[in-house]
Design a protein around this motif. Structure first.
Motif, mmCIF file in Angstrom:
data_model
loop_
_atom_site.group_PDB
_atom_site.id
_atom_site.type_symbol
_atom_site.label_atom_id
_atom_site.label_comp_id
_atom_site.label_asym_id
_atom_site.label_seq_id
_atom_site.Cartn_x
_atom_site.Cartn_y
_atom_site.Cartn_z
ATOM 1 N N UNK A 1 0.796 -1.004 -0.116
ATOM 2 C CA UNK A 1 -0.119 -0.408 0.103
ATOM 3 C C UNK A 1 0.973 1.536 -0.028
ATOM 4 N N UNK A 2 0.535 1.834 -0.727
ATOM 5 C CA UNK A 2 1.562 3.420 -0.824
ATOM 6 C C UNK A 2 1.449 4.401 0.408
ATOM 7 N N UNK A 3 2.243 4.886 0.383
ATOM 8 C CA UNK A 3 2.258 6.119 1.675
ATOM 9 C C UNK A 3 0.802 7.217 2.036
ATOM 10 N N UNK A 4 0.282 7.376 0.055
ATOM 11 C CA UNK A 4 -0.640 8.332 0.803
ATOM 12 C C UNK A 4 -1.768 7.464 0.484
ATOM 13 N N UNK A 5 -1.724 6.793 0.311
ATOM 14 C CA UNK A 5 -2.867 5.567 0.784
ATOM 15 C C UNK A 5 -2.953 5.502 2.438
ATOM 16 N N UNK A 6 -1.701 4.765 3.016
ATOM 17 C CA UNK A 6 -1.918 4.672 4.160
ATOM 18 C C UNK A 6 -2.460 5.955 4.937
ATOM 19 N N UNK A 7 -1.762 6.996 4.423
ATOM 20 C CA UNK A 7 -2.002 8.056 4.859
ATOM 21 C C UNK A 7 -4.087 8.634 4.990
ATOM 22 N N UNK A 8 -4.257 8.531 3.725
ATOM 23 C CA UNK A 8 -6.019 8.234 3.735
ATOM 24 C C UNK A 8 -6.452 7.688 5.061
ATOM 25 N N UNK A 9 -6.189 6.250 5.758
ATOM 26 C CA UNK A 9 -6.169 5.578 6.046
ATOM 27 C C UNK A 9 -6.160 5.988 7.832
ATOM 28 N N UNK A 10 -5.186 6.782 7.727
ATOM 29 C CA UNK A 10 -5.113 7.095 8.872
ATOM 30 C C UNK A 10 -5.079 8.395 9.217
ATOM 31 N N UNK A 11 -5.758 9.589 8.585
ATOM 32 C CA UNK A 11 -6.902 10.354 8.553
ATOM 33 C C UNK A 11 -8.266 9.844 8.779
ATOM 34 N N UNK A 12 -8.678 9.095 7.664
ATOM 35 C CA UNK A 12 -9.734 8.318 8.325
ATOM 36 C C UNK A 12 -10.274 7.757 9.350
ATOM 37 N N UNK A 13 -9.476 7.234 9.887
ATOM 38 C CA UNK A 13 -9.585 6.701 11.477
ATOM 39 C C UNK A 13 -9.580 7.618 12.165
ATOM 40 N N UNK A 14 -8.581 8.165 12.508
ATOM 41 C CA UNK A 14 -8.014 9.778 12.796
ATOM 42 C C UNK A 14 -9.710 10.748 13.652
ATOM 43 N N UNK A 15 -10.330 9.983 11.888
ATOM 44 C CA UNK A 15 -11.551 11.796 12.087
ATOM 45 C C UNK A 15 -12.772 10.787 12.284
ATOM 46 N N UNK A 16 -12.832 9.643 12.564
ATOM 47 C CA UNK A 16 -13.894 8.683 12.710
ATOM 48 C C UNK A 16 -13.977 8.271 14.510
ATOM 49 N N UNK A 17 -12.635 8.634 14.806
ATOM 50 C CA UNK A 17 -12.467 8.453 16.047
ATOM 51 C C UNK A 17 -12.866 9.782 17.057
ATOM 52 N N UNK A 18 -12.300 11.318 16.116
ATOM 53 C CA UNK A 18 -12.523 12.094 16.548
ATOM 54 C C UNK A 18 -14.487 12.472 17.047
ATOM 55 N N UNK A 19 -15.032 12.247 15.905
ATOM 56 C CA UNK A 19 -15.947 12.411 15.705
ATOM 57 C C UNK A 19 -17.203 11.401 17.232
ATOM 58 N N UNK A 20 -16.282 10.074 17.071
ATOM 59 C CA UNK A 20 -16.610 9.349 17.469
ATOM 60 C C UNK A 20 -16.551 9.766 19.775
ATOM 61 N N UNK A 21 -15.268 10.017 19.339
ATOM 62 C CA UNK A 21 -15.079 10.983 21.406
ATOM 63 C C UNK A 21 -16.484 11.995 21.522
ATOM 64 N N UNK A 22 -17.120 12.725 20.316
ATOM 65 C CA UNK A 22 -18.348 13.164 20.722
ATOM 66 C C UNK A 22 -19.020 12.606 20.927
ATOM 67 N N UNK A 23 -19.659 11.644 19.864
ATOM 68 C CA UNK A 23 -21.354 10.777 20.594
ATOM 69 C C UNK A 23 -20.648 9.522 21.187
ATOM 70 N N UNK A 24 -19.830 9.799 21.612
ATOM 71 C CA UNK A 24 -19.547 9.004 23.225
ATOM 72 C C UNK A 24 -20.013 9.396 24.871
ATOM 73 N N UNK A 25 -20.144 10.255 24.650
ATOM 74 C CA UNK A 25 -20.547 11.223 26.456
ATOM 75 C C UNK A 25 -20.118 10.975 26.749
#
Length: 109
Positions: A1-25
């Motif tokens: 997997x290329x570096x930029x594709x892995x970076x996109x995965x890292x970004x998507x995972x971080x965004x999901x985690x951050x939004x879920x942080x709010x949703x976790x109350x």
């Protein structure tokens, strides 16, 4: 997997985690709390592989952070009905512009 594709995965995972942080109350809801922990774990592992593939840390982190900030802000406005104003939009534009300058600066060295 290329570096930029892995970076996109890292970004998507971080965004999901951050939004879920709010949703976790405050980690009182199990499902979103699990997404927070798993999302940040995936984000940091993927980011470590990005760096292992040779992408400079300044460039990788700048892209990761700026994209995360912008995407979380968009999710907040669109899905969580959070307010937005001109100053916030200008701030996001400055963050993104800064990343572009970092990328251009690293390409010229």
């Amino acid at each position: 997997m290329g570096a930029y594709l892995l970076l996109a995965l890292a970004i998507a995972a971080e965004v999901s985690a951050t939004v879920s942080l709010k949703l976790s109350e405050g980690f009182s809801k199990l499902g979103p709390s699990i997404v927070v922990v798993a999302g940040y774990a995936v984000a940091f592992v993927a980011l470590s592989y990005v760096l292992k593939r040779g992408l400079p840390i300044g460039v990788a982190y700048a892209i990761w952070a700026a994209a995360g900030v912008a995407l979380v802000a968009i999710v907040g406005v669109v899905f969580l009905k959070e307010p937005v104003n001109a100053a916030m939009i200008a701030g996001l534009a400055l963050v993104i512009g800064g990343v572009v300058l970092i990328e251009l600066g690293s390409a010229s060295t």
